[in-house]
Design an enzyme around this catalytic site. Structure first.
Site, PDB file in Angstrom:
ATOM      1  N   PRO A 127       0.797  -1.233  -0.082  1.00 51.51           N
ATOM      2  CA  PRO A 127      -0.005   0.103   0.070  1.00 51.51           C
ATOM      3  C   PRO A 127       0.890   1.252  -0.287  1.00 51.51           C
ATOM      4  O   PRO A 127       2.011   1.536   0.713  1.00 51.51           O
ATOM      5  CB  PRO A 127      -0.916  -0.109   1.262  1.00 51.51           C
ATOM      6  CG  PRO A 127      -0.714  -1.448   1.402  1.00 51.51           C
ATOM      7  CD  PRO A 127       0.774  -2.078   1.045  1.00 51.51           C
ATOM      8  N   PHE A 128       0.588   2.128  -0.966  1.00 49.27           N
ATOM      9  CA  PHE A 128       1.303   3.239  -1.210  1.00 49.27           C
ATOM     10  C   PHE A 128       0.976   4.738  -0.425  1.00 49.27           C
ATOM     11  O   PHE A 128       2.002   5.493  -0.004  1.00 49.27           O
ATOM     12  CB  PHE A 128       1.500   3.575  -2.759  1.00 49.27           C
ATOM     13  CG  PHE A 128       2.546   4.675  -3.052  1.00 49.27           C
ATOM     14  CD1 PHE A 128       3.752   4.505  -3.012  1.00 49.27           C
ATOM     15  CD2 PHE A 128       2.190   5.911  -3.359  1.00 49.27           C
ATOM     16  CE1 PHE A 128       4.793   5.238  -3.534  1.00 49.27           C
ATOM     17  CE2 PHE A 128       2.960   6.820  -3.874  1.00 49.27           C
ATOM     18  CZ  PHE A 128       4.375   6.711  -3.815  1.00 49.27           C
ATOM     19  N   GLY A 129      -0.313   4.813   0.048  1.00 49.98           N
ATOM     20  CA  GLY A 129      -0.610   6.069   0.408  1.00 49.98           C
ATOM     21  C   GLY A 129      -0.529   7.258  -0.145  1.00 49.98           C
ATOM     22  O   GLY A 129      -0.535   7.219  -1.796  1.00 49.98           O
ATOM     23  N   GLY A 130       0.291   8.101   0.140  1.00 50.79           N
ATOM     24  CA  GLY A 130       0.590   9.379  -0.592  1.00 50.79           C
ATOM     25  C   GLY A 130       2.178   9.107  -0.837  1.00 50.79           C
ATOM     26  O   GLY A 130       2.946  10.058  -1.553  1.00 50.79           O
ATOM     27  N   SER A 133       6.298   8.434   3.085  1.00 51.86           N
ATOM     28  CA  SER A 133       6.932   7.620   4.364  1.00 51.86           C
ATOM     29  C   SER A 133       8.370   8.098   4.466  1.00 51.86           C
ATOM     30  O   SER A 133       9.083   8.239   3.142  1.00 51.86           O
ATOM     31  CB  SER A 133       6.824   6.152   3.916  1.00 51.86           C
ATOM     32  OG  SER A 133       7.617   5.586   4.972  1.00 51.86           O
ATOM     33  N   GLU A 261       0.698  -0.432   9.385  1.00 57.27           N
ATOM     34  CA  GLU A 261       1.462  -0.037   8.279  1.00 57.27           C
ATOM     35  C   GLU A 261       1.434  -0.955   7.026  1.00 57.27           C
ATOM     36  O   GLU A 261       2.469  -1.168   6.334  1.00 57.27           O
ATOM     37  CB  GLU A 261       3.001  -0.009   9.015  1.00 57.27           C
ATOM     38  CG  GLU A 261       3.197   1.003   9.772  1.00 57.27           C
ATOM     39  CD  GLU A 261       4.645   1.284  10.375  1.00 57.27           C
ATOM     40  OE1 GLU A 261       5.468   1.017   9.269  1.00 57.27           O
ATOM     41  OE2 GLU A 261       4.813   1.487  11.372  1.00 57.27           O
ATOM     42  N   LEU A 264      -1.749  -5.941   7.408  1.00 59.50           N
ATOM     43  CA  LEU A 264      -2.755  -6.695   7.813  1.00 59.50           C
ATOM     44  C   LEU A 264      -3.765  -6.551   6.677  1.00 59.50           C
ATOM     45  O   LEU A 264      -4.632  -7.215   6.674  1.00 59.50           O
ATOM     46  CB  LEU A 264      -3.293  -6.328   9.197  1.00 59.50           C
ATOM     47  CG  LEU A 264      -2.258  -6.328  10.366  1.00 59.50           C
ATOM     48  CD1 LEU A 264      -3.068  -6.034  11.495  1.00 59.50           C
ATOM     49  CD2 LEU A 264      -1.688  -7.923  10.554  1.00 59.50           C
ATOM     50  N   ILE A 267      -6.660  -0.208   4.155  1.00 58.96           N
ATOM     51  CA  ILE A 267      -7.443   0.446   4.932  1.00 58.96           C
ATOM     52  C   ILE A 267      -8.263   1.346   3.611  1.00 58.96           C
ATOM     53  O   ILE A 267      -7.532   1.869   2.673  1.00 58.96           O
ATOM     54  CB  ILE A 267      -6.960   1.666   5.899  1.00 58.96           C
ATOM     55  CG1 ILE A 267      -6.490   0.895   6.853  1.00 58.96           C
ATOM     56  CG2 ILE A 267      -7.691   2.351   6.408  1.00 58.96           C
ATOM     57  CD1 ILE A 267      -5.439   1.556   8.023  1.00 58.96           C
ATOM     58  N   TYR A 449      11.908  16.359  18.786  1.00 56.28           N
ATOM     59  CA  TYR A 449      12.248  16.126  17.434  1.00 56.28           C
ATOM     60  C   TYR A 449      13.379  16.649  16.966  1.00 56.28           C
ATOM     61  O   TYR A 449      13.682  17.965  17.099  1.00 56.28           O
ATOM     62  CB  TYR A 449      11.037  17.032  16.593  1.00 56.28           C
ATOM     63  CG  TYR A 449      10.891  16.479  14.957  1.00 56.28           C
ATOM     64  CD1 TYR A 449       9.993  15.895  14.710  1.00 56.28           C
ATOM     65  CD2 TYR A 449      11.869  17.002  14.032  1.00 56.28           C
ATOM     66  CE1 TYR A 449       9.664  15.349  13.115  1.00 56.28           C
ATOM     67  CE2 TYR A 449      11.502  16.900  12.739  1.00 56.28           C
ATOM     68  CZ  TYR A 449      10.634  15.966  12.324  1.00 56.28           C
ATOM     69  OH  TYR A 449      10.489  15.623  11.051  1.00 56.28           O
TER      70      TYR A 449
END
Length: 530
Positions: A127-130, A133, A261, A264, A267, A449
């Site tokens: 799964p790539f999303g946008g 990462s 991530e 599983l 989404i 951060y």
């Protein structure tokens, strides 16, 4: 598939935002002086037409062929995430790990068909999303017995499907990016107000899968806090959680999907708790003579139950990198917002607490009640720099500069020792500049951060970067910090995550993986080994 405005195929964001040669020369002089390396000479990025790719190892069956593409553009733009190592490899023209095929499903039925084919044919699905990462979470790596790998891009599932104004909730498809979500909620007078640094390009599904941190420095710090229910398609079937304000019915099924991530399932949509758009705002910039005093003030404010939207403490190096003016060694950027009531008493109490720890705010707070965005000068400058930082990193890579970040969270009693250990380890490993800020604060601890810059001879960037990151990460883990507060685990953080989680939990996660993804096709190597 193409978009109207071209994206930088090797670096961050839009291609037309990559600075020209003269601008990069000027940047090279400034950063070279900061690192004591002399003027840095810009290098030319690769030409897309010069990129060579391995031949695809697989092809979809004819009923699925219309759902994707093996065109070079699609494969190139789905090869890397957007961490430092990704951008450097892209800048070098290295796309040898490109996926064999990129899928763009338009419906859940499309996704189910793709998962069925890949399970039967032993094909890895990532799964790539946008694609934003920074921890190697979208790398198209094959599983040990895989015939090939496809990248699954949900950009066609990008709508707000339903709005419940009474419950203040919205059902949103997982491929929707941040700006699209806000644009579709705006006519209803609502907002999600989840603004990770990748907001412009990242997706709802990616936020949920990585437990992304967002806009709010306190209270609603992660996407977790907005999720009401999740719908996820797995090779074993549909995983849909009930939509409820809260429940005590056993372990939460939402928690298994949050932070999963992509190992599983995929989404596809979620119900999110949304809010009325803020009308009242209050902000202030508070200077401190030392970072430790600013940290003490941030702790006092976090423990006072005031719940500021912004409580960002930045050190002098961070101020220098982002052009934030201050007459101290640290500045605390405070902000409150509400759709319901004026915020004068809240900002006044926060400033009083800051003053008890040596904070100065000569210009006083800035208050607004017209719904317009507005903030103290330092906060406005920093906000603009915050969203420009990934573009700056891309430009720095073209100058041969190592530029990256890492983040953590720890309890207040451990912060001083952790901060000292991380600084010493990173500098000893070769960091030429190291900056720190608090992105979020909790009653029991901050989320520090860190940003680091370093010079390295051409060809040695990865080795120097690895040494700095590993040294700093070892130090923060030894000092009691988490491996990640909001960047996810991916592959980059995997060795430290294996040590952080309880061993019985790893057994349970592997069991869930076997149950939901029996063939092990989904994002192998992330979180666990199968």
């Amino acid at each position: 598939m193409s978009e109207q405005r071209a994206h930088n195929f090797w670096g961050w964001g839009y291609a037309d935002r990559f600075p020209d040669l003269d601008t990069r020369r000027g940047l090279g002089e400034q950063v070279g002086a900061l690192l004591g390396a002399g003027p840095l000479v810009p290098r030319d990025p690769p030409a897309r037409d010069a990129i060579t790719l391995p031949a695809p190892r697989i092809a979809p069956p004819s009923p699925l062929a219309h759902l994707g593409s093996a065109a070079p553009h699609d494969r190139i733009t789905h090869t890397h995430g957007r961490g430092y190592r990704d951008i450097l490899r892209g800048f070098r023209g290295d796309f040898a790990s490109a996926p064999d095929w990129v899928a763009y499903p338009a419906t859940e039925q499309d996704i189910e068909a793709l998962l069925a084919w890949c399970s039967q044919a032993r094909i890895t699905v990532v799964p790539f999303g946008g694609g934003t990462s920074v921890v190697g979470g979208v790398e198209p790596r094959r599983g040990p017995s895989s015939e090939g790998v496809i990248s699954l891009d949900l950009r066609r599932l990008d709508r707000v499907l339903d709005v419940d104004p009474l419950s203040r909730a919205a059902r949103i498809q997982a491929g929707a990016r941040g700006p699209a979500i806000e644009a579709q909620l705006a006519p209803h007078g609502l907002t999600l107000r989840h603004y990770p640094q990748s907001f412009e390009f990242s997706t709802l599904g990616g936020w949920i899968a990585t437990r992304a941190g967002g806009h709010f420095a306190t209270l609603h710090t992660h996407i977790d806090d907005f999720v009401s229910s999740i719908r996820m398609l797995t090779p074993a079937g549909v995983y849909a959680t009930p939509r409820l304000p809260a429940s005590g019915a056993g372990p939460s099924p939402d928690r298994l999907a949050l932070g999963s991530e992509g190992i599983l399932g995929v989404i596809t949509e979620a119900w999110l708790r949304v809010q009325a758009r803020p009308r009242y705002r209050a902000s202030a910039s508070v200077s401190f003579p030392a970072f430790a005093e600013g940290a003490a003030a941030a702790r006092a404010i976090a423990q006072a139950g005031l719940y500021p939207a912004n409580c960002r403490l930045i050190d002098r190096t961070e101020m220098l990198l982002n052009g934030v003016p201050s007459d101290g060694d640290a500045v605390l950027l405070l902000g409150f917002e509400s759709s319901d009531h004026p915020l004068g008493p809240w900002i006044d109490r926060a400033l009083a607490l800051a003053a008890e720890h040596g904070g100065r705010c000569p210009e006083g707070p800035r208050l607004r009640d017209d719904g317009a965005r507005g903030a103290a000068a330092a906060a406005s400058t920093y906000r603009e720099s915050f969203f420009q930082a990934p573009y700056l990193q891309t430009a720095l890579v073209s100058l041969g500069v190592i530029a990256d970040t890492f983040e953590t969270a720890c309890t207040w009693d451990r912060f001083e020792a952790l901060h000292a250990a991380v600084q010493a380890a990173a500098r000893e490993a070769g960091a030429g500049a190291l900056a720190c800020r608090f992105t979020h604060v909790y009653p029991d601890g901050p989320a520090p951060y860190y940003t680091f810059l370093a010079a390295a001879p051409p060809g040695e960037e990865i080795e120097r970067w690895t040494a700095i990151r590993n040294a700093a990460t070892d130090a923060l883990a030894a000092a009691g910090g988490t491996i990640t507060h909001h960047h996810a685990v991916g592959r980059l953080h995997r060795p430290w995550y294996d040590r952080e989680r309880p061993d019985p939990f790893a057994l349970a996660l592997r069991a869930a993986k076997r149950a939901l993804d029996p063939q092990g096709i989904l994002n192998p190597g992330v979180l666990i080994d199968v």
